[in-house]
Design an enzyme around this catalytic site. Sequence first.
Site, PDB file in Angstrom:
ATOM      1  CD  GLU A  59       3.777  25.191  -6.110  1.00 38.05           C
ATOM      2  OE1 GLU A  59       4.784  24.279  -5.579  1.00 38.05           O
ATOM      3  OE2 GLU A  59       4.134  26.147  -6.609  1.00 38.05           O
ATOM      4  CB  CYS A  98       5.808  30.809 -10.302  1.00 39.24           C
ATOM      5  SG  CYS A  98       4.966  32.615 -10.169  1.00 39.24           S
ATOM      6  CB  CYS A 114       4.735  30.552 -19.976  1.00 40.95           C
ATOM      7  SG  CYS A 114       2.993  30.556 -20.616  1.00 40.95           S
ATOM      8  CB  CYS A 138      -2.682  30.881  -4.803  1.00 39.04           C
ATOM      9  SG  CYS A 138      -2.075  30.589  -6.446  1.00 39.04           S
ATOM     10  CB  CYS A 160       1.233  24.049 -16.853  1.00 37.19           C
ATOM     11  SG  CYS A 160       0.251  25.266 -17.942  1.00 37.19           S
ATOM     12  CB  CYS A 214       5.814  29.855 -15.958  1.00 35.64           C
ATOM     13  SG  CYS A 214       4.678  29.231 -14.716  1.00 35.64           S
TER      14      CYS A 214
HETATM   15  N1  SAH Z   1      -2.143  29.361 -16.582  1.00 40.26           N
HETATM   16  C1  SAH Z   1      -2.742  30.469 -15.621  1.00 40.26           C
HETATM   17  C2  SAH Z   1      -2.911  30.381 -14.306  1.00 40.26           C
HETATM   18  C3  SAH Z   1      -1.624  30.003 -13.608  1.00 40.26           C
HETATM   19  S1  SAH Z   1      -0.311  31.172 -13.444  1.00 40.26           S
HETATM   20  C4  SAH Z   1      -2.330  31.529 -16.395  1.00 40.26           C
HETATM   21  O1  SAH Z   1      -1.196  31.640 -17.050  1.00 40.26           O
HETATM   22  O2  SAH Z   1      -2.837  32.790 -16.218  1.00 40.26           O
HETATM   23  C5  SAH Z   1      -0.920  32.621 -12.678  1.00 40.26           C
HETATM   24  C6  SAH Z   1      -0.272  33.695 -12.989  1.00 40.26           C
HETATM   25  O3  SAH Z   1       1.362  33.732 -12.517  1.00 40.26           O
HETATM   26  C7  SAH Z   1       0.052  34.080 -14.526  1.00 40.26           C
HETATM   27  O4  SAH Z   1      -0.367  35.200 -14.674  1.00 40.26           O
HETATM   28  C8  SAH Z   1       1.424  33.857 -14.771  1.00 40.26           C
HETATM   29  O5  SAH Z   1       1.576  34.388 -16.102  1.00 40.26           O
HETATM   30  C9  SAH Z   1       2.040  34.324 -13.683  1.00 40.26           C
HETATM   31  N2  SAH Z   1       3.502  33.812 -13.460  1.00 40.26           N
HETATM   32  C10 SAH Z   1       4.017  32.422 -13.805  1.00 40.26           C
HETATM   33  N3  SAH Z   1       5.262  32.481 -13.458  1.00 40.26           N
HETATM   34  C11 SAH Z   1       5.359  33.867 -12.808  1.00 40.26           C
HETATM   35  C12 SAH Z   1       6.900  34.331 -12.478  1.00 40.26           C
HETATM   36  N4  SAH Z   1       7.844  33.773 -12.449  1.00 40.26           N
HETATM   37  N5  SAH Z   1       6.861  35.608 -11.844  1.00 40.26           N
HETATM   38  C13 SAH Z   1       5.385  36.089 -11.753  1.00 40.26           C
HETATM   39  N6  SAH Z   1       4.550  35.857 -12.390  1.00 40.26           N
HETATM   40  C14 SAH Z   1       4.447  34.578 -12.980  1.00 40.26           C
END
Ligand code: SAH
Length: 414
Positions: A149, A406, A173, A162, A169, A176
């Site tokens: 997306e 996300c 985490c 974005c 991925c 996420c």
């Molecule tokens: N893998 C990279 C880029 C993709 S995620 C990274 O981790 O930086 C982009 C951002 O969104 C990251 O800072 C990630 O931690 C955040 N993110 C992921 N899930 C989220 C959520 N549920 N709420 C807020 N931020 C989130």
Amino acid sequence: MTSSTSPSDAPDRTRAKSGDAVGSARPQVRPTAEGWEQARTSEGRPVLQFASPRVKQPPAHLADLTLEERAAKLKEMGVPAFRAKQLSTHYFQHWTTDPAAMSDLPKAGREELVAEMFPPLLTEVRRLRTDNGDTIKFLWRLFDGALVESVLMRYPGRITLCVSSQAGCGMNCPFCATGQAGLTRNMSTAEIVDQVVAANRAIAAGELGPKEHDDERVTNIVFMGMGEPLANYKRVMAALHRFVDPSPEGLGMSARNITVSTVGLVPAIRKLADEEIPVTFALSLHAPDDKLRDELIPVNNRWKVDEAIDAAYEYYRKTGRRVSIEYALIKDMNDHPWRADLLAKKLNQRGRGWVHVNPIPLNPTPGSIWTASEKPVAQEFIARLRAAGVPCTLRDTRGKEIDGACGQLAAADE
Ligand code: SAH
């Protein structure tokens, strides 16, 4: 108000000192996956996938290549090399891959040439808009069925896209949505670039709310869609070149308007600092203490908080570009005042004026352990950073009502 005085990195503190501005008892919620099982190694650590599974790659596309490589490829096909510029102009300047629009190319063989250089890479599955039309979320199907997306957002004076850099991925985490199914594969350079070109097309067609002026296009790109960009280093680097290289080789965008965000792959951060593309660098820190970050960002088991912050600082030293620290504020998990103080301390230890913190309320799943911090708690967190001299801006969660953050839309469609 007493100041919070956690002395070390591993304070297993479950209660804030009485007299804290926000409640006297602050529980410590620990990260755990809810509603899905986090893949773990035999030693019980969350699995990290750095390498892309060996699967079929998408067809080669003009945007995978430099201008020189495009000319060479055409020559091999028996097409004069100067056609590379014409084809590139159609794609990078007019955002078209329609042979009917390419009247500067001879009619004979035009369709075949276009089919060879511009195989379709992204098929639109769905498009969601916010009510006021200033945010569009695109769900794309790739040639092998993988879903990714991108989210397009209009702000006064700029338009941000974005983008995704991987299907899925491998960083696992637990908060996420993208991490839950693991890594399907790296996206190709052209698959990354084509998200921007498709967004430019949508803007030109007037689909992103009222225009501010006539020749609008994407001005800012953030690698904050699906995937870990630094785990797909080579293709992401090539995509960055396409973004900043002058037209018609690329889109001619400004490197400072492009943000590469990472969980903290330290060797790749160092490499990025040595490239001649001074993009904005963002580190997804989310916790200043290893005890919590080991669970929140599993890659922390490989590269610790201090190593990640050191690499970010080095990025600043080498490029002169101020770096960003991303910090998703998660209720009772990472939003304690002492963590704000510890974060400020760690940043200030390296120097002043080199970093900016972007707290963002977690994209909430109400009732779960993964809930956004309450407003006064978020405000307190920010106030403490600012009081320590660390610049700090609360990021908005644009597009929440369309799951605009996300990986949720792709996840819902699988
Ligand atoms: N893998 C990279 C880029 C993709 S995620 C990274 O981790 O930086 C982009 C951002 O969104 C990251 O800072 C990630 O931690 C955040 N993110 C992921 N899930 C989220 C959520 N549920 N709420 C807020 N931020 C989130």
